[in-house]
Enzyme design. Structure first.
Site, PDB file in Angstrom:
ATOM      1  N   HIS A 162      40.714  39.357  27.978  1.00 12.78           N
ATOM      2  CA  HIS A 162      40.960  39.763  29.369  1.00 12.78           C
ATOM      3  C   HIS A 162      40.645  41.250  29.567  1.00 12.78           C
ATOM      4  O   HIS A 162      39.917  41.633  30.487  1.00 12.78           O
ATOM      5  CB  HIS A 162      42.421  39.488  29.745  1.00 12.78           C
ATOM      6  N   HIS A 167      38.494  44.323  32.258  1.00 12.73           N
ATOM      7  CA  HIS A 167      38.802  45.677  32.745  1.00 12.73           C
ATOM      8  C   HIS A 167      37.882  46.778  32.233  1.00 12.73           C
ATOM      9  O   HIS A 167      37.627  47.751  32.938  1.00 12.73           O
ATOM     10  CB  HIS A 167      40.240  46.049  32.352  1.00 12.73           C
ATOM     11  N   GLU A 208      42.094  43.487  40.147  1.00  9.06           N
ATOM     12  CA  GLU A 208      42.418  42.302  39.356  1.00  9.06           C
ATOM     13  C   GLU A 208      41.753  41.029  39.901  1.00  9.06           C
ATOM     14  O   GLU A 208      41.201  40.244  39.146  1.00  9.06           O
ATOM     15  CB  GLU A 208      43.948  42.136  39.326  1.00  9.06           C
ATOM     16  N   SER A 227      37.486  37.458  33.469  1.00  8.87           N
ATOM     17  CA  SER A 227      37.858  37.095  32.098  1.00  8.87           C
ATOM     18  C   SER A 227      38.301  35.644  31.994  1.00  8.87           C
ATOM     19  O   SER A 227      38.842  35.238  30.972  1.00  8.87           O
ATOM     20  CB  SER A 227      38.975  38.018  31.602  1.00  8.87           C
TER      21      SER A 227
END
Ligand SMILES: [Fe+2]
Length: 293
Positions: A162, A167, A208, A227
């Site tokens: 993730h 990110h 997000e 992700s």
């Protein structure tokens, strides 16, 4: 549900725990080897974080490398077709391999040179004020453990697939880094309450779980979608997902549930638009822009 990249970090504000806890239903529960490994990584990442050290170099096991190789090529195929240009350009420049788990310390060095961001080793979920205080100082907390091999497409907590594939890449972009650090600075400056909630919602529906317009198409922008093998097609094509234009006044009034597949998303017109919106909001909250040019 199995293919959702759930996010339990900053959005749920976990307590600042000093030992590893796997939540009920975690696929790794009952696997002594996995739990031992998680304890080991928890200890080394926590020690590095509190000691203000860079991410420790990790000697990943064959099983961890296998999980990485199983998940990342499928994600990459989806990224090439559906991810935003900001993400794709950065991912290519960072040369994140599908064959080997990257060392976050090396990625951090690369980011530092290009955008002035660095990666902070995170042992697991950390409380939002701690999380945002790192971001305000141009650091991004990232995990170094990997999900359990019995369910490679699922993680009940942010893991390094993730973090690293969601990110990390856009942190290379200076505009992205700038708007992110501004959110971080605002989140640690404003008093707890409505303003923090507004910043969390803004962040949730952009960093997000944001979508973005790009040359007449809608692309994936948010790390939680990028992700997840399930969320990428779901976010763009599912008839059960409502996609609304990103209006900040509406976004900061809209609640989210991080424990399930998302059925409401907002489409950001451009990265420049998002940056302007963040600047306007934080100024309205009394946070000066100085230092984020
Ligand atoms: Fe996340």
């Amino acid at each position: 549900m199995d293919q959702t990249a759930l996010d339990m970090d900053v959005y749920r504000n976990p307590p600042d725990i000093d030992r590893l806890e796997l939540e009920p239903g975690h696929p790794g529960l009952g696997d002594d080897g996995y739990i031992r490994r998680r304890h080991e990584l928890f200890a080394s990442c926590r020690a590095a974080r509190v000691g203000h050290q860079p991410p420790p170099l990790i000697d990943y096991t064959d099983e961890e490398e296998r999980i990485w190789r199983q998940v990342t090529p499928r994600l990459d195929e989806l990224h090439v077709r559906h991810a935003s240009g900001v993400y794709l350009r950065a991912k290519r420049e960072l040369k994140i391999s599908e064959d080997r788990i990257p060392q976050l310390r090396h990625l951090s060095g690369h980011l530092q040179q290009v955008s002035g961001m660095h990666l902070v080793p995170a042992e697991g979920p950390i409380p939002y004020r701690t999380f945002y205080s790192y971001i305000a100082e141009r650091g991004f907390p990232v995990t170094q453990f990997i999900r359990h091999g019995s369910k490679p497409e699922f993680t009940p907590e942010p893991d390094m697939i993730h973090d690293c594939l969601g990110h990390v890449p856009p942190l290379l972009n200076r505009d992205y880094a700038s708007l992110l650090t501004l959110i971080g600075r605002a989140a640690v400056t404003v008093p707890t309450g409505d303003k923090v909630l507004a910043l969390k919602r803004l962040s949730w529906f952009s960093i997000e779980f944001g979508l973005i317009e790009q040359e007449g198409e809608t692309k994936v922008f948010g790390a939680g979608i990028l992700s997840s093998i399930g969320e990428i097609p779901n976010s763009l094509f599912s008839p059960d997902v409502e996609r609304r234009p990103f209006r900040t006044t509406e976004v900061i009034e809209t609640d989210y549930d991080s424990s399930r597949m998302q059925d409401l998303l907002f489409v950001i017109p451009s990265l420049g638009f998002l940056r302007n919106e963040v600047e306007t909001l934080v100024q309205r909250f009394g946070v000066p822009l100085q230092g984020d040019a």
